[in-house]
Design a protein around this motif. Structure first.
Motif, PDB file in Angstrom:
ATOM      1  N   SER A 140      -3.828 -11.079   5.602  1.00  6.55           N
ATOM      2  CA  SER A 140      -2.709 -10.193   5.269  1.00  6.55           C
ATOM      3  C   SER A 140      -1.421 -10.982   5.063  1.00  6.55           C
ATOM      4  O   SER A 140      -0.631 -10.688   4.164  1.00  6.55           O
ATOM      5  CB  SER A 140      -2.509  -9.153   6.373  1.00  6.55           C
ATOM      6  OG  SER A 140      -3.670  -8.395   6.575  1.00  6.55           O
ATOM      7  N   THR A 165     -12.003  -0.267  -0.952  1.00  3.83           N
ATOM      8  CA  THR A 165     -11.834   0.402   0.350  1.00  3.83           C
ATOM      9  C   THR A 165     -11.494   1.871   0.163  1.00  3.83           C
ATOM     10  O   THR A 165     -12.068   2.755   0.820  1.00  3.83           O
ATOM     11  CB  THR A 165     -10.724  -0.300   1.149  1.00  3.83           C
ATOM     12  OG1 THR A 165     -11.050  -1.687   1.302  1.00  3.83           O
ATOM     13  CG2 THR A 165     -10.572   0.335   2.522  1.00  3.83           C
ATOM     14  N   PHE A 166     -10.547   2.168  -0.731  1.00  2.24           N
ATOM     15  CA  PHE A 166     -10.146   3.552  -0.961  1.00  2.24           C
ATOM     16  C   PHE A 166     -11.298   4.369  -1.541  1.00  2.24           C
ATOM     17  O   PHE A 166     -11.497   5.539  -1.169  1.00  2.24           O
ATOM     18  CB  PHE A 166      -8.947   3.586  -1.908  1.00  2.24           C
ATOM     19  CG  PHE A 166      -8.473   4.974  -2.230  1.00  2.24           C
ATOM     20  CD1 PHE A 166      -7.842   5.764  -1.268  1.00  2.24           C
ATOM     21  CD2 PHE A 166      -8.677   5.515  -3.486  1.00  2.24           C
ATOM     22  CE1 PHE A 166      -7.420   7.052  -1.558  1.00  2.24           C
ATOM     23  CE2 PHE A 166      -8.258   6.802  -3.789  1.00  2.24           C
ATOM     24  CZ  PHE A 166      -7.625   7.571  -2.815  1.00  2.24           C
ATOM     25  N   ASN A 205      -5.740  -7.660  -4.240  1.00  2.00           N
ATOM     26  CA  ASN A 205      -5.469  -6.425  -3.498  1.00  2.00           C
ATOM     27  C   ASN A 205      -5.997  -5.194  -4.227  1.00  2.00           C
ATOM     28  O   ASN A 205      -6.520  -4.266  -3.599  1.00  2.00           O
ATOM     29  CB  ASN A 205      -3.962  -6.278  -3.273  1.00  2.00           C
ATOM     30  CG  ASN A 205      -3.485  -6.999  -2.040  1.00  2.00           C
ATOM     31  OD1 ASN A 205      -3.835  -6.635  -0.919  1.00  2.00           O
ATOM     32  ND2 ASN A 205      -2.696  -8.031  -2.234  1.00  2.00           N
ATOM     33  N   TYR A 210     -13.646   5.291   1.242  1.00  2.00           N
ATOM     34  CA  TYR A 210     -13.102   6.398   2.064  1.00  2.00           C
ATOM     35  C   TYR A 210     -13.235   7.721   1.331  1.00  2.00           C
ATOM     36  O   TYR A 210     -13.619   8.755   1.918  1.00  2.00           O
ATOM     37  CB  TYR A 210     -11.628   6.140   2.384  1.00  2.00           C
ATOM     38  CG  TYR A 210     -11.388   4.979   3.321  1.00  2.00           C
ATOM     39  CD1 TYR A 210     -12.424   4.347   3.993  1.00  2.00           C
ATOM     40  CD2 TYR A 210     -10.101   4.513   3.550  1.00  2.00           C
ATOM     41  CE1 TYR A 210     -12.203   3.297   4.848  1.00  2.00           C
ATOM     42  CE2 TYR A 210      -9.854   3.454   4.409  1.00  2.00           C
ATOM     43  CZ  TYR A 210     -10.914   2.849   5.054  1.00  2.00           C
ATOM     44  OH  TYR A 210     -10.684   1.811   5.905  1.00  2.00           O
ATOM     45  N   PRO A 270      -6.839   1.978   8.186  1.00  2.00           N
ATOM     46  CA  PRO A 270      -6.219   1.671   6.888  1.00  2.00           C
ATOM     47  C   PRO A 270      -6.634   0.296   6.375  1.00  2.00           C
ATOM     48  O   PRO A 270      -7.163  -0.546   7.098  1.00  2.00           O
ATOM     49  CB  PRO A 270      -4.718   1.732   7.193  1.00  2.00           C
ATOM     50  CG  PRO A 270      -4.613   2.589   8.416  1.00  2.00           C
ATOM     51  CD  PRO A 270      -5.846   2.323   9.206  1.00  2.00           C
ATOM     52  N   TYR A 271      -6.360   0.090   5.130  1.00  2.00           N
ATOM     53  CA  TYR A 271      -6.721  -1.150   4.425  1.00  2.00           C
ATOM     54  C   TYR A 271      -6.237  -2.390   5.186  1.00  2.00           C
ATOM     55  O   TYR A 271      -5.071  -2.487   5.550  1.00  2.00           O
ATOM     56  CB  TYR A 271      -6.119  -1.103   3.031  1.00  2.00           C
ATOM     57  CG  TYR A 271      -6.256  -2.371   2.220  1.00  2.00           C
ATOM     58  CD1 TYR A 271      -7.506  -2.882   1.913  1.00  2.00           C
ATOM     59  CD2 TYR A 271      -5.128  -3.046   1.756  1.00  2.00           C
ATOM     60  CE1 TYR A 271      -7.635  -4.041   1.160  1.00  2.00           C
ATOM     61  CE2 TYR A 271      -5.247  -4.190   0.992  1.00  2.00           C
ATOM     62  CZ  TYR A 271      -6.502  -4.687   0.706  1.00  2.00           C
ATOM     63  OH  TYR A 271      -6.628  -5.840  -0.034  1.00  2.00           O
ATOM     64  N   THR A 278      -4.084   4.144   2.519  1.00  2.00           N
ATOM     65  CA  THR A 278      -4.694   3.216   1.575  1.00  2.00           C
ATOM     66  C   THR A 278      -4.462   3.657   0.141  1.00  2.00           C
ATOM     67  O   THR A 278      -4.181   2.847  -0.744  1.00  2.00           O
ATOM     68  CB  THR A 278      -6.202   3.089   1.856  1.00  2.00           C
ATOM     69  OG1 THR A 278      -6.397   2.708   3.223  1.00  2.00           O
ATOM     70  CG2 THR A 278      -6.848   2.060   0.951  1.00  2.00           C
ATOM     71  N   GLY A 280      -8.597  -3.438  -2.147  1.00  2.00           N
ATOM     72  CA  GLY A 280      -8.026  -2.153  -1.713  1.00  2.00           C
ATOM     73  C   GLY A 280      -8.646  -0.973  -2.444  1.00  2.00           C
ATOM     74  O   GLY A 280      -8.885   0.086  -1.847  1.00  2.00           O
ATOM     75  N   SER A 314      -5.903   7.488   7.276  1.00  2.00           N
ATOM     76  CA  SER A 314      -6.197   6.147   6.779  1.00  2.00           C
ATOM     77  C   SER A 314      -6.415   6.148   5.264  1.00  2.00           C
ATOM     78  O   SER A 314      -5.946   5.254   4.554  1.00  2.00           O
ATOM     79  CB  SER A 314      -7.441   5.581   7.469  1.00  2.00           C
ATOM     80  OG  SER A 314      -7.229   5.455   8.858  1.00  2.00           O
TER      81      SER A 314
END
Length: 574
Positions: A42, A67-68, A60, A71, A29-30, A96, A64, A92
């Motif tokens: 974090s 990252t999403f 974020n 994925y 996960p993120y 996210t 984020g 994950s």
């Protein structure tokens, strides 16, 4: 996520599992990397988002979202079966994605503004820190390298790689071999740089707006109408404060931003019926910039109104106020004071009482020179209960007490600011260290005995006694063990900070004790508020950045006033 990363750092099996899932065909996960850097990042983001900072939301959403998207593409692109067959990857991606959904839904809650210079300042800090760390690291490598053949570029690149990636490039391993402590030191420089960049990137605005001449004029008009309400009201005219007026203009809150804390002092100025309007605007500005709101030295009346707006209260101590019509040197309780007064008087000391406006300019210059000569250190102390500008032409209604010895030599000065039309509030005390003991007490008694006739005074506010009730109740018969322990602790620290001695020095005048409070919004912010208060009062001096990096835009002061004179150590009420 910060907590999980910290657990992964100290728990070896969990760390190994997470790192295994971060490689090859697995996603985590993120921000879940099982590294200390990710834990710190974090934690910074958690604190910044808790303060509803817009910059944290943008960071974020960008990181984020990237990252999403990675994925989603990895799981949705045809031919990527090696990713699709692991259920954990979908888990994950869902976590996210839910986080991103929460960011989108709650985007309007993140309204706290940051300083516009933060991104550029963070980038400059990163580049400058990287160059400095690379130079220091290359010098260490050069001094401790056991192999030969490494040029400056190799050593510099090795240090930069150690700071950024922890692991250097394989290309330089044939020419560089240094002890572990060198690598550890370079890694530590990288960690410090990382923390510094995060701090600069997400810090709150510093609050550069100070009093304008127009603001000061409006404050003085309010003090002329309502100045008798608060003995600390005149200190609102300090020019290192900012001010917010109520919508009606009948009340105002003065404050200074210190270390991300919007620190107000004393009661609001003006009509109490208009106080809520000024308080609401002050709190709204604090939340807009992610400042922690706090008030130091508020009275009980103001504390109750602040409490209605969500602030909690903590008693700081008591202010000593003497009513002149009730003060008397008679009686057994005043015997010690009476003896000290008579001793100084027999030594030939005399006191002269004048308004500042009645002192000729040349005499005022001489008084300022003497006050500077008697200064105890160079640190300016005072914020809530000190004016910090002795001799300013705008303060003509202030009162000066000059004490001369039998030979006519000036030995001490006391300065008081107006408290309405018939009151005074202590601002400054300075004296010759070689003068007679009890000189300040002698001057105060002279003011208390002559002030009613010469200045039409009714009351005088003296020093502020911090934790006064602890010393008073802790010395009584039947005091509990917790109270006695607390009194002992304060007595220990009184060796350096005059906590108990200020209480004893004021108790001899048998004053009326008026409690003063510290007001705050969240208990978790008390350490931060305490440090900001200590900085504002001059007990802690924060290191300043070079002039090249400063961006202070001061509003002009009142044209007729010279620059404020530095206050002496121990000035003001305590």
């Amino acid at each position: 996520m910060a907590l999980l990363n910290l657990v992964a750092v100290v728990a070896v099996p969990f760390r190994q599992t997470v790192r295994h899932h971060s490689e090859g065909q697995f996603f985590t996960p993120y921000l879940m990397t099982a590294g200390l850097a990710a834990a710190v990042l974090s934690l910074f983001l958690a604190v910044a988002m808790r303060r509803r900072k817009r910059a944290a939301w943008i960071f974020n959403f960008g990181l984020g979202g990237l990252t999403f998207l990675t994925y989603a593409l990895a799981l949705g692109v045809p031919g990527a079966d090696h990713y699709n067959r692991h259920v954990f990857n979908y888990f994950s991606a869902v976590l996210t994605g839910l986080f991103m959904l929460c960011l989108v839904v709650g985007r309007k809650e993140f309204t706290s503004k940051g300083d516009r210079s933060n991104p550029w300042m963070a980038a400059a800090t990163f580049v400058a820190g990287l160059l400095l760390g690379g130079l220091v690291g290359s010098l260490l490598v050069d001094a401790n390298n056991s192999l030969s053949g490494a040029g400056f570029g190799d050593r510099f690149g090795y240090a930069i790689a150690r700071m950024i990636t922890v692991t250097p490039s394989d290309r330089v391993m044939d020419v560089i071999d240094v002890p572990n402590w060198v690598n550890t030191f370079i890694n530590a420089m990288g960690a410090v740089l990382f923390l510094l960049v995060l701090y600069v990137a997400f810090r709150s605005p510093r609050g550069k707006e100070l009093l304008t001449p127009e603001d000061e004029t409006r404050l003085r008009e309010l003090l002329a109408k309502q100045g008798e309400r608060d003995s600390l009201g005149y200190f609102a005219t300090r020019r290192d404060k900012a001010v917010i007026f109520s919508p009606s203009g009948k009340a105002a809150v003065t404050y200074r931003v210190v270390g991300g804390v919007s620190l107000a002092s004393g009661d609001p100025i003006g009509d109490p019926e208009a106080w809520p309007g000024a308080i609401e605007l002050w709190l709204a500005e604090a939340r807009e910039h992610a400042w922690a709101p706090a008030v130091t030295g508020a009275s009980e009346e103001a504390g109750m109104i602040y409490a209605r707006h969500g602030l909690d209260a903590l008693e700081l101590g008591d202010e000593a106020i003497v009513e002149l019509d009730e003060f008397s040197m008679e009686g057994r309780a005043m015997r010690v004071v009476r003896q000290a007064y008579n001793r100084v008087k027999r030594a030939g000391y005399t006191v002269r009482i004048r308004r500042h406006e009645d002192i000729p300019e040349q005499e005022m210059v001489e008084l300022l020179n003497r006050a500077d000569h008697w200064r105890d250190g160079q640190t300016e102390r005072g914020f809530s209960m000190a004016l910090g500008r002795l001799g300013d032409p705008a303060d003509g209604r202030c009162v000066m007490l000059e004490c001369h010895d039998g030979d006519g030599e000036l030995r001490a000065l006391l300065s008081f600011v107006p408290w309405g039309e018939k009151g005074l509030s202590l601002d400054l005390m300075r004296r010759d260290r070689e003068s007679e003991n009890g000189l300040v007490e002698f001057m105060v008694i002279e003011l208390l005995e002559k002030g009613r006739k010469e200045l039409q005074l009714e009351r005088v506010s003296l020093n502020f006694a911090m934790f006064r009730s602890v010393f008073e109740r802790g010395s009584r018969l039947g005091a509990g063990p917790v109270l006695r322990l607390w009194r002992s602790i304060l007595g220990f620290f009184s060796r350096w900070w005059q906590i108990e001695s200020l209480y004893r020095a004021n108790a001899k005048y048998r004053p009326i004790w008026e409690p003063r409070y510290l007001l705050f919004e969240k208990s978790s912010e008390l350490p931060r508020i305490g440090i900001a208060n200590a900085r504002a009062e001059g007990f802690i001096t924060a290191p300043s950045l070079p002039a090249l990096f400063r961006r202070r835009h001061r509003r002009p002061a009142v044209p007729s006033a010279p620059p404020p004179a530095p206050a002496a150590e121990g000035d003001g009420k305590g």
